[in-house]
Motif scaffolding. Sequence first.
Motif, short mmCIF file in Angstrom:
data_model
loop_
_atom_site.label_atom_id
_atom_site.label_comp_id
_atom_site.label_asym_id
_atom_site.label_seq_id
_atom_site.Cartn_x
_atom_site.Cartn_y
_atom_site.Cartn_z
N ALA A 162 0.69 -1.24 -0.07
CA ALA A 162 -0.02 0.12 -0.18
C ALA A 162 0.76 1.24 0.05
N LEU A 163 1.91 1.19 0.50
CA LEU A 163 2.64 3.07 0.79
C LEU A 163 3.29 2.76 -0.62
N THR A 164 4.33 2.02 -1.38
CA THR A 164 4.93 1.53 -2.19
C THR A 164 4.26 2.36 -3.34
N LYS A 165 2.36 1.60 -3.07
CA LYS A 165 1.17 2.93 -4.12
C LYS A 165 1.11 3.83 -4.06
N ALA A 166 0.98 3.89 -2.63
CA ALA A 166 0.49 5.38 -2.88
C ALA A 166 2.17 6.53 -2.93
N ARG A 167 2.86 6.17 -2.40
CA ARG A 167 3.83 6.38 -3.16
C ARG A 167 4.00 6.68 -4.86
N GLY A 168 4.04 5.65 -5.53
CA GLY A 168 3.69 5.91 -6.67
C GLY A 168 2.68 6.55 -7.34
N TRP A 169 1.56 6.62 -6.78
CA TRP A 169 0.72 7.69 -7.36
C TRP A 169 0.62 9.27 -6.88
N MET A 170 1.03 9.77 -5.83
CA MET A 170 1.60 11.00 -5.42
C MET A 170 2.34 11.57 -5.94
N ASN A 171 3.54 10.07 -6.58
CA ASN A 171 4.85 10.63 -7.57
C ASN A 171 4.76 11.15 -9.34
N GLY A 172 2.99 10.58 -9.50
CA GLY A 172 2.23 11.14 -10.72
C GLY A 172 1.97 12.03 -10.71
N ILE A 173 2.10 12.85 -9.74
CA ILE A 173 0.99 13.73 -9.67
C ILE A 173 1.82 14.83 -10.23
N PRO A 174 1.55 16.11 -11.12
CA PRO A 174 2.49 16.93 -10.98
C PRO A 174 2.47 18.24 -10.78
N GLY A 175 4.12 18.81 -10.12
CA GLY A 175 4.17 19.30 -9.80
C GLY A 175 4.32 19.04 -8.05
N TYR A 176 3.97 18.02 -8.07
CA TYR A 176 4.25 17.31 -6.35
C TYR A 176 6.05 17.48 -6.00
N THR A 177 5.43 17.71 -4.58
CA THR A 177 7.07 18.09 -3.61
C THR A 177 6.68 17.22 -2.52
N VAL A 178 7.93 16.83 -2.31
CA VAL A 178 7.49 15.86 -0.81
C VAL A 178 7.86 16.60 0.39
N PRO A 179 7.23 16.67 1.17
CA PRO A 179 6.64 17.82 2.57
C PRO A 179 7.85 17.49 3.17
N GLU A 180 8.53 18.39 3.73
CA GLU A 180 9.05 18.12 4.74
C GLU A 180 8.94 18.69 6.10
#
Length: 67
Positions: free
Chosen positions: A49-67
């Motif tokens: 689930a974590l891998t799928k969620a990260r993949g989905w989030m990385n697919g969003i244009p302009g997404y940056t990892v929150p700090e």
Amino acid sequence: MSILSYLHVVMTTRLAELRRDGERGDSPVPTAVIIAGLVAVAMAVTALALTKARGWMNGIPGYTVPE
């Protein structure tokens, strides 16, 4: 008969009955193995689930990892 004598007889009789009864439930080893298996499955599902969620989030244009 005093209460202490009565309790002694009751406890002795009950313990003798428990010793005669060979069926006292399941061993804790199979239960521990089942629990360990369930934990392993839960960890695998969580990782998937974590891998799928990260993949989905990385697919969003302009997404940056929150700090």
